[in-house]
Design a protein around this motif. Structure first.
Motif: not given
Ligand code: SAM
Length: 292
Positions: A28, A31, A56, A77, A102, A127, A131
């Motif tokens: 997490q 942006l 995400g 999400e 997921d 974004n 991981y």
């Molecule tokens: N889009 C937002 C931004 O740009 O501010 C958040 C980006 S953040 C780098 C990654 C997002 O992916 C987080 O909200 C996290 O909870 C979600 N996430 C992590 N693993 C995921 C998965 N396996 N499937 C769906 N979402 C996931």
């Protein structure tokens, strides 16, 4: 027009209101720079009729920009704590659907069929959680989804490997796995300062555009990818050494491997990183009969 989510002040306000604490394990890094978000959306070249899939959405910073520039957005999400936040921040946009799942476990093909029935132009914009960058991109490619383009933020180091050309240190089986299906270009390098919290690594935005047909034609795709992976198993080893030790019964079939290398016009002492996709395709096709 509503106030942008992705400003430092608004983001902090939203996070405080909900007492949200970042989970590093979910990648997490949100942006907080509207200009960067607008550029990402611009690179996706969307029209009024375009559908967008986001992975995400976080608190909706990018989702909001996508909603304003496309017909419909579907966002996956994984973190349940974000759902009430998204319900509030995205309430002005009626063309957004958030799916609590997921993305790696989601049936994306089915979701596309259900949610984008009348949409002919589909892009993925995200974004990404760092991981799982590679598994997510590979899932989108291998499932042969009707997606024109994938525009995603990811670690610069991974973006370099994905877009690498033969003969460079970053070129490897990931470059080939992706460039087989897509044209890859890094469109933006992004500083750490546009995220909260700031990630430990440098970031880039990469654009992958689907080729009309794969970059090369091969007899058997699985075997082609097996040959490329095996050729890079130990980067300092020659092709001949990697193939004899990596392919099944390779040691007993050394003569056949040598023969295939000669027939495809490739010097056995070369290293995998010097071969173009075309050369790998020729080699895999020559080897195919001996390994099936
Ligand atoms: N889009 C937002 C931004 O740009 O501010 C958040 C980006 S953040 C780098 C990654 C997002 O992916 C987080 O909200 C996290 O909870 C979600 N996430 C992590 N693993 C995921 C998965 N396996 N499937 C769906 N979402 C996931």
């Amino acid at each position: 027009m509503h106030k942008d989510i992705a400003t430092p002040v608004r983001t902090r306000g939203i996070l405080e209101k909900y007492g949200f604490s970042f989970k590093k394990s979910l990648g997490q890094n949100f942006l907080i720079d509207t200009n960067i978000l607008k550029k990402i959306v611009h690179f996706a070249q969307m029209g009024e009729g375009t559908g967008a899939i986001e992975i995400g959405p976080g608190i909706g910073a990018l989702t909001e920009q996508l909603a304003r520039s496309s017909k419909k957005v579907v966002a996956f999400e994984i973190d349940q704590r974000l759902l009430p936040i998204l319900a509030e921040t995205l309430s002005p946009y009626s063309n957004v659907k958030v799916i609590h799942q997921d993305v790696l476990k989601a049936d994306v093909k089915e979701v596309i069929k259900e949610e984008f029935k009348e949409i002919e132009d589909l892009v993925v914009v995200a974004n990404l959680p760092y991981y799982v960058t590679t598994p997510i991109i590979m899932k989108l490619l291998e499932e042969q989804l009707p997606i024109r383009s994938i525009v995603v933020m990811l670690q610069k180091e991974v973006a370099d490997r994905i877009s690498a050309k033969p003969g460079t240190k970053d070129y490897g089986s990931l470059s080939i796995a992706i460039q087989y299906y897509m044209e890859a270009e890094i469109v933006m390098i992004v500083p750490k300062t546009v995220f909260v919290p700031q990630p430990n690594v440098d970031s880039a935005v990469i654009r992958l555009t689907k080729r009309e047909k794969p970059a090369v034609q091969v007899k058997d795709e699985d075997f082609f990818f097996q040959v490329t992976k095996t050729s890079f198993a130990q980067r300092r080893k020659t092709l001949l050494n990697n193939l004899t030790s990596g392919l099944q019964d390779g040691k007993q079939k050394k003569d056949e491997i040598l023969d295939a290398l000669h027939k495809s016009g490739i010097d056995p002492s070369r290293r995998g990183e010097t071969l173009s996709l075309e050369e790998f395709a020729r080699l895999a096709d020559e080897l195919y009969a001996n390994f099936h």
